[in-house]
Scaffold this motif. Structure first.
Motif, PDB file in Angstrom:
ATOM      1  N   ASP A   1       0.860  -1.173   0.000  1.00 15.65           N
ATOM      2  CA  ASP A   1       0.000   0.000   0.000  1.00 15.65           C
ATOM      3  C   ASP A   1       0.902   1.232   0.000  1.00 15.65           C
ATOM      4  OD1 ASP A   1      -2.890   1.062   0.476  1.00 15.65           O
ATOM      5  OD2 ASP A   1      -1.628   2.182   1.876  1.00 15.65           O
ATOM      6  N   ALA A   2       0.747   2.087  -1.012  1.00 18.29           N
ATOM      7  CA  ALA A   2       1.600   3.269  -1.147  1.00 18.29           C
ATOM      8  C   ALA A   2       0.719   4.510  -1.160  1.00 18.29           C
ATOM      9  CB  ALA A   2       2.432   3.188  -2.422  1.00 18.29           C
ATOM     10  N   ARG A   3       1.010   5.449  -0.277  1.00 18.40           N
ATOM     11  CA  ARG A   3       0.184   6.645  -0.129  1.00 18.40           C
ATOM     12  C   ARG A   3       1.024   7.903  -0.308  1.00 18.40           C
ATOM     13  NH1 ARG A   3      -4.961   4.907  -0.737  1.00 18.40           N
ATOM     14  NH2 ARG A   3      -4.931   2.752  -0.004  1.00 18.40           N
ATOM     15  N   ASP A   4       0.455   8.862  -1.021  1.00 25.19           N
ATOM     16  CA  ASP A   4       1.073  10.174  -1.206  1.00 25.19           C
ATOM     17  C   ASP A   4       0.098  11.202  -0.645  1.00 25.19           C
ATOM     18  OD1 ASP A   4       2.158  12.541  -2.009  1.00 25.19           O
ATOM     19  OD2 ASP A   4       2.100  12.125  -4.154  1.00 25.19           O
ATOM     20  N   PHE A   5       0.512  11.884   0.435  1.00 26.23           N
ATOM     21  CA  PHE A   5      -0.374  12.823   1.114  1.00 26.23           C
ATOM     22  C   PHE A   5      -0.277  14.233   0.544  1.00 26.23           C
ATOM     23  CE2 PHE A   5       0.783   9.533   4.269  1.00 26.23           C
ATOM     24  CZ  PHE A   5      -0.491   8.996   4.470  1.00 26.23           C
ATOM     25  N   THR A   6       0.489  14.408  -0.533  1.00 27.10           N
ATOM     26  CA  THR A   6       0.725  15.748  -1.064  1.00 27.10           C
ATOM     27  C   THR A   6       0.289  15.884  -2.516  1.00 27.10           C
ATOM     28  OG1 THR A   6       3.021  15.026  -1.367  1.00 27.10           O
ATOM     29  CG2 THR A   6       2.555  16.444   0.503  1.00 27.10           C
ATOM     30  N   GLU A   7      -0.503  14.961  -3.019  1.00 30.55           N
ATOM     31  CA  GLU A   7      -1.088  15.070  -4.355  1.00 30.55           C
ATOM     32  C   GLU A   7      -2.161  16.174  -4.341  1.00 30.55           C
ATOM     33  OE1 GLU A   7      -0.519  13.745  -7.139  1.00 30.55           O
ATOM     34  OE2 GLU A   7      -2.369  13.726  -8.296  1.00 30.55           O
ATOM     35  N   PRO A   8      -2.302  17.019  -5.391  1.00 32.14           N
ATOM     36  CA  PRO A   8      -1.610  16.945  -6.675  1.00 32.14           C
ATOM     37  C   PRO A   8      -0.244  17.635  -6.647  1.00 32.14           C
ATOM     38  CG  PRO A   8      -3.201  18.705  -6.714  1.00 32.14           C
ATOM     39  CD  PRO A   8      -3.343  18.052  -5.377  1.00 32.14           C
ATOM     40  N   HIS A   9       0.584  17.300  -7.629  1.00 35.44           N
ATOM     41  CA  HIS A   9       1.914  17.872  -7.751  1.00 35.44           C
ATOM     42  C   HIS A   9       1.964  18.867  -8.907  1.00 35.44           C
ATOM     43  CE1 HIS A   9       3.571  15.094  -4.804  1.00 35.44           C
ATOM     44  NE2 HIS A   9       2.844  14.154  -5.374  1.00 35.44           N
ATOM     45  N   PRO A  10       2.850  19.860  -8.825  1.00 36.14           N
ATOM     46  CA  PRO A  10       2.859  20.901  -9.853  1.00 36.14           C
ATOM     47  C   PRO A  10       3.300  20.403 -11.229  1.00 36.14           C
ATOM     48  CG  PRO A  10       4.698  21.180  -8.330  1.00 36.14           C
ATOM     49  CD  PRO A  10       3.792  20.152  -7.739  1.00 36.14           C
ATOM     50  N   TYR A  11       4.095  19.311 -11.271  1.00 33.69           N
ATOM     51  CA  TYR A  11       4.534  18.781 -12.557  1.00 33.69           C
ATOM     52  C   TYR A  11       4.710  17.271 -12.395  1.00 33.69           C
ATOM     53  CZ  TYR A  11       7.001  18.364 -16.986  1.00 33.69           C
ATOM     54  OH  TYR A  11       7.368  18.013 -18.260  1.00 33.69           O
ATOM     55  N   LYS A  12       3.701  16.507 -12.790  1.00 32.46           N
ATOM     56  CA  LYS A  12       3.640  15.089 -12.475  1.00 32.46           C
ATOM     57  C   LYS A  12       4.766  14.249 -13.082  1.00 32.46           C
ATOM     58  CE  LYS A  12      -1.208  14.672 -11.245  1.00 32.46           C
ATOM     59  NZ  LYS A  12      -2.480  13.953 -11.456  1.00 32.46           N
ATOM     60  N   PRO A  13       5.299  14.571 -14.278  1.00 32.82           N
ATOM     61  CA  PRO A  13       6.392  13.732 -14.803  1.00 32.82           C
ATOM     62  C   PRO A  13       7.619  13.652 -13.895  1.00 32.82           C
ATOM     63  CG  PRO A  13       5.460  15.046 -16.571  1.00 32.82           C
ATOM     64  CD  PRO A  13       4.821  15.537 -15.294  1.00 32.82           C
ATOM     65  N   LEU A  14       7.750  14.584 -12.938  1.00 33.18           N
ATOM     66  CA  LEU A  14       8.879  14.533 -12.008  1.00 33.18           C
ATOM     67  C   LEU A  14       8.669  13.503 -10.909  1.00 33.18           C
ATOM     68  CD1 LEU A  14       9.741  18.317 -11.496  1.00 33.18           C
ATOM     69  CD2 LEU A  14      10.927  16.660 -12.943  1.00 33.18           C
ATOM     70  N   VAL A  15       7.442  13.030 -10.722  1.00 36.63           N
ATOM     71  CA  VAL A  15       7.150  12.104  -9.619  1.00 36.63           C
ATOM     72  C   VAL A  15       6.250  10.959 -10.090  1.00 36.63           C
ATOM     73  CG1 VAL A  15       7.499  13.698  -7.690  1.00 36.63           C
ATOM     74  CG2 VAL A  15       5.325  13.718  -8.917  1.00 36.63           C
ATOM     75  N   PRO A  16       6.645  10.205 -11.116  1.00 40.02           N
ATOM     76  CA  PRO A  16       5.745   9.199 -11.693  1.00 40.02           C
ATOM     77  C   PRO A  16       5.395   8.055 -10.755  1.00 40.02           C
ATOM     78  CG  PRO A  16       7.962   8.956 -12.562  1.00 40.02           C
ATOM     79  CD  PRO A  16       7.943  10.231 -11.795  1.00 40.02           C
TER      80      PRO A  16
END
Length: 443
Positions: A98-113
């Motif tokens: 289970d992987a969670r990102d609590f800071t979505e959305p990101h300003p430029y998604k290709p940097l954090v695929p």
């Protein structure tokens, strides 16, 4: 002149005082886990890992060069596995993640695929057969697999929040003199829908066939890898990667790792196919001192071809396939093994039990300035420009790993990118920074 003097002075101070952390499991072909608990006379083993990481990416570049982005990431990953072996030769491995990102959305998604919220899903599920007193073994299912220190087939090396895995099967023949892997793999594409058990089995993007032969201890501890990887992509492209790798030690202190790769096939450029011919090379050498703190210094050089005439004739940009470049070309993930040169000076020590600390200094150039600057995820970091410089810049990395209280590991990273002429000539060119702090609990 003064700025250059400051940079080099800082670099040499760091190289003397701080050291590059060497990760032990980079040599294996499958992800290893420490600890774990065995029950029922060893027939069942279970364990897992819970990890929280905070990242800050400041001043990162985007392709058009018109602006830079700042991004903060708060990431939580939970992995639980159980392995059942009804006999000494047959077993089944199951892992949920289970992987969670609590800071979505990101300003430029290709940097954090690999950082987005990802549904709870099956990370690994495979059966294996390892008969005793036999050179033959087999596995089939979904598994984390890597080759060439994650530089062609990778798993994110414990870094990415969503770990790369593959659906497939592998047959291995091995004795004291050789090892041969024959595998079919299908990369599991990230699918960020928020629903449970979303990842499609044996879906896109490609059918990948691997033949990897290792000739062990040919002379004086030297080994040789001969490999071929055929990537049959669903968009009509195919890539044939063949390579030769020699590695080993000279005496007890000097180590080396040399690899050359050639790619053939075709490439889809726009709406047309072009003949593909590209190559890559690396040289990795190090010297381990026999003294307290076990200091080691090393020098690496990486090269991958680019295309001096994009869209005109043959295609010459090397494709790093499903690599995880994070520990190879800098922790900021600004560089991938495509259209590049990277000269890296590194050093590391173990000053106290459980602690590894380190530093590395990368110098980056483009192989072809007409081609793009590609990041660790094969995305365009900055579009190429015919009259621009080849010199991208330098990256200085600091890292430490500290194991404590048996089950815990603390990992800290700081990196700074010194922008070079190519960056200045193609858009925003101020320096960039990266910081991360991570706590792991592994049982």
């Amino acid at each position: 002149m003064r700025e250059a003097f400051k940079k080099w002075t800082l670099f040499w101070i760091v190289m003397v005082c701080v050291l590059f952390g060497k990760v032990d499991y980079l040599e294996a072909n499958f992800t290893k886990y420490k600890n774990g608990t065995s029950v029922w006379d060893g027939k069942i083993k279970f364990g897992g890992r819970i990890r929280f990481r905070q990242e800050i990416k400041d001043g990162y570049y985007i392709p058009n060069g018109q602006k830079k982005v700042h991004d903060d990431l708060s990431l939580l990953q939970t992995r639980i596995y159980v392995e059942f072996m009804p006999t000494e030769e047959i077993g089944f491995h199951l892992m949920f993640e289970d992987a969670r990102d609590f800071t979505e959305p990101h300003p430029y998604k290709p940097l954090v695929p690999y950082a987005y919220d990802t549904a709870f899903d099956v990370q690994q599920a495979y059966v294996f057969y390892q008969p005793k007193n036999s050179s033959f073994s087999f596995w089939a299912g979904r598994r984390e697999v890597f080759y060439l220190k994650h530089r062609l087939i990778g798993t994110t090396i414990g870094w990415g929040n969503k770990v790369i895995t593959y659906d497939g099967a592998m047959v291995t023949f091995e004795d004291k003199k050789f090892k041969l892997d024959l595998a079919y793999l299908n990369w599991v594409r990230p699918q960020h829908t928020g629903r449970l058990f979303e990842h499609t089995w044996f879906g896109e993007p490609a059918n990948t066939l691997v033949g990897w032969l290792t000739l062990k201890d040919l002379f004086s501890g030297a080994s040789l890898d001969i490999y071929t990887i055929y990537d049959d992509r669903r968009n009509g492209e195919d890539i044939y990667t063949i390579g030769l790798r020699a590695y080993g030690k000279i005496g007890s202190s000097i180590g080396y790792d040399i690899n050359g790769s050639l790619q053939l096939g075709d490439a889809l450029v726009g709406s047309e196919f072009q003949d593909r011919i590209a190559g890559a090379f690396y040289l990795d050498t190090w010297y381990a001192f026999d003294m307290p703190w076990k200091p080691t210094i090393g020098l690496e050089y990486f090269m991958a071809t680019g295309d001096s005439h994009p869209g005109n004739g043959d295609y010459h940009t090397f494709d790093q396939l499903y690599a995880t470049p994070h520990y190879s070309y800098g922790y900021m993930d600004l560089m991938g093994w495509q259209n590049m040169h990277d000269l890296n000076l590194k050093t590391w020590i173990k000053p106290v039990k459980g602690l590894k600390c380190g530093a590395a200094f990368h110098t980056f150039w483009l192989f072809a300035n007409e081609d793009n600057w590609y990041n660790a995820y094969k995305k365009v970091q900055r579009f190429g420009q015919e009259d621009a410089s080849h010199y991208i810049g330098n990256e200085l990395d600091f890292i430490f790993f500290y194991d404590f209280a048996k089950y815990f590991t603390l990992v800290g990273t700081y990196s700074h990118f010194f922008a070079g002429k190519f960056v200045a000539q193609t858009g925003q060119s101020s320096d960039a920074d990266f910081f991360s702090m991570e706590i792991r609990f592994e049982f």
